[in-house]
Design an enzyme around this catalytic site. Structure first.
Site: not given
Length: 522
Positions: A93, A265
């Site tokens: 991420d 997402e």
């Protein structure tokens, strides 16, 4: 830690586009040429003299002045990023931003043994050459956030109004908090002691996953927070809301919905030539997740679908992805994660690794699709070998872990820790100017016998195609503790120019030998 045993892929020369991405499990003790050795301890203390817990100190001007070694113009770098760019821990991420002249990447930290998403802390990494990445250590730990359980994908913004850095973080998929620091590298402290955004926030109640915050500060100083996620078929889960001037409050009465096709997402926002680019991960409908994007003239509304930026990367097992996009020194880059190290070394899909690639635009401002096959990112500058080099600023490694450096019982920096026999670190393209004759290092050791630092010029196995030449050896004696620091010094024979460097650590037994804070050539 199992991930600490991972090494970066062995790479061919930068001119070889077909270089192997296969790796090895570390350096070899053979194929080296011995040269000057003999270490001298030149100072002992119970604390280090690092410059601070979060700031970067690598590669500045040396004592003679100037950006190159010995005050000369910097030597030209001929290096490239070893993807993944971080290999001593599993990371995911990545959110990249330019602060204080460096690229800072805020990342999730995947534990070696997790079998679900059970991340509990964040690390921050930074670089000014995109190849040697400094690990600033743990920036935030869930143990310091009583209301949170797990820490998923974070992001960070700087406020000119307050002069501080703000780290936005989710508690799993349940809520989003904010932490604050005076330094882009942290450590960060929970600013509110409670969530900033939860399902009780107006406009958020129907969002399946309240997570994946990304912050964006526009040219006028207004800050925005984008967030949300959810499975396919659950409605529009992407949200944006304006932040207050203090960065820890909300300026809007309700969050605004962004209707993004196949949104899953990983929201991200960047701006180029007056256009706003909202990018995100798609769901699994019809294919593995892609990074797609939309464009608008407004940061909150009016978005139009524009296409795919990045298909699901090679070595990602068709699983989730999370990205960021940043401009640095006139070029654009995309950061994302894959499973290349996990696949190579027998871990699961829950151990990910961050990587980067080049990104370009066409004449109409559309993003040119990035190949799913890894590209090659060039090193932007050489590193001044005569300036202090933080040991945790690595291009590649084998067996390395990190720990904090303490002064007076408080965190003062980060060091490479608990080094064992045959561990090594690779540093890309150090500029030695007219050469070097001495090597000095800041070390500590609670072991019975200490160990040695072998200085290998030209690289080492697992880092470069050639094993390198040993140009010096520094002996490290026990110092009386892992936080009892002293300087050691030894003779080296380094010719002029820009060279790759490996430090290989040797000793007897299987126990940790010593820690290394920083080093410098003279």
């Amino acid at each position: 830690m199992l991930a600490a045993a991972l090494s970066a892929p062995s790479c061919a020369s930068p001119s070889d586009p077909g270089a192997s991405t296969g790796g090895g499990q570390g350096g070899s003790s053979g194929n080296t040429t011995a040269s000057a050795g003999g270490a001298t301890a030149v100072g002992t203390s119970s604390s280090s003299t690092t410059s601070g817990a979060g700031g970067a100190t690598t590669g500045g001007a040396d004592e003679t002045g100037g950006g190159g070694a010995g005050g000369a113009p910097p030597g030209v770098a001929n290096g490239y990023a070893r993807n993944p760019i971080v290999s001593h821990i599993f990371t995911a991420d990545p959110s990249a931003h330019v602060f204080e002249g460096r690229v800072y990447v805020y990342a999730s930290h995947d534990p070696d043994d997790q079998s679900g998403y059970e991340m509990v802390d964040y690390h921050v990494f930074s670089s000014d050459d995109l190849v040697n990445w400094q690990d600033h250590g743990v920036a935030l730990d869930v143990a310091d956030i009583p209301w949170a359980t797990y820490l998923y994908a974070p992001d960070c913004c700087y406020s000119e109004a307050t002069g501080k850095y703000y780290l936005y973080f989710p508690d799993s998929g349940n809520a989003i908090g904010v932490a604050v620091s005076d330094s882009p590298g942290g450590p960060f402290v929970d600013a509110l002691g409670k969530p900033l955004i939860s399902r009780s926030t107006p406009g958020v109640g129907d969002v399946d996953w309240v997570f994946d915050p990304t912050c964006f500060v526009d040219d006028d100083g207004q800050a925005y927070l984008y967030f949300g996620g959810g499975p396919s078929g659950t409605g529009d889960n992407a949200r944006v809301i304006r932040l207050g001037r203090d960065m820890i409050s909300l300026a809007d009465a309700s969050a605004t919905t962004i209707a993004a096709p196949a949104f899953f997402e990983a929201s991200f926002m960047h701006k180029r030539d007056g256009k706003y680019y909202f990018s995100y991960s798609t769901d699994f409908s019809g294919h593995s997740p892609y990074i797609d994007y939309m464009m608008s003239d407004n940061p909150m509304t009016g978005f139009t679908y524009a296409g795919t930026i990045l298909p699901n990367p090679a070595d990602n097992s068709g699983d989730n992805n999370h990205h960021s996009i940043v401009e640095y020194q006139g070029n654009w880059y995309i950061f994302y994660h894959n499973r290349v190290l996990a696949k190579r070394d027998g871990f699961s899909n829950y151990q990910r690794s961050i990587t980067l690639d080049n990104l370009t635009y066409d004449a109409q401002g559309k993003i040119v699709q990035v190949s799913a096959m890894q590209g090659r990112v060039a090193q932007l500058k050489s590193v001044n070998a005569h300036a202090r080099m933080e040991a945790e600023t690595m291009a590649a490694q084998r067996g390395v872990e990190i720990d904090v450096v303490e002064e007076g019982g408080k965190r003062a920096g980060v060091a490479v820790a608990w080094l064992e026999d045959q561990d090594w670190i690779g540093y890309s393209q150090l500029d030695f100017g007219r050469g070097a004759e001495r090597f000095r290092a800041r070390v500590s050791s609670a072991s019975a016998n200490g160990g040695s630092i072998e200085v290998l010029l030209g690289g080492c196995e697992g880092f470069t195609e050639t094993p390198g030449e040993r140009v010096g050896v520094c002996e490290v004696s026990p110092t009386g503790g892992w936080q009892a620091w002293k300087d050691v010094e030894c003779a080296v024979q380094v010719p002029p120019g820009v060279h790759d460097l490996c430090l290989r650590f040797t000793g007897t037994g299987t126990a940790p030998l010593f820690n290394l804070d920083y080093f410098q050539f003279q």
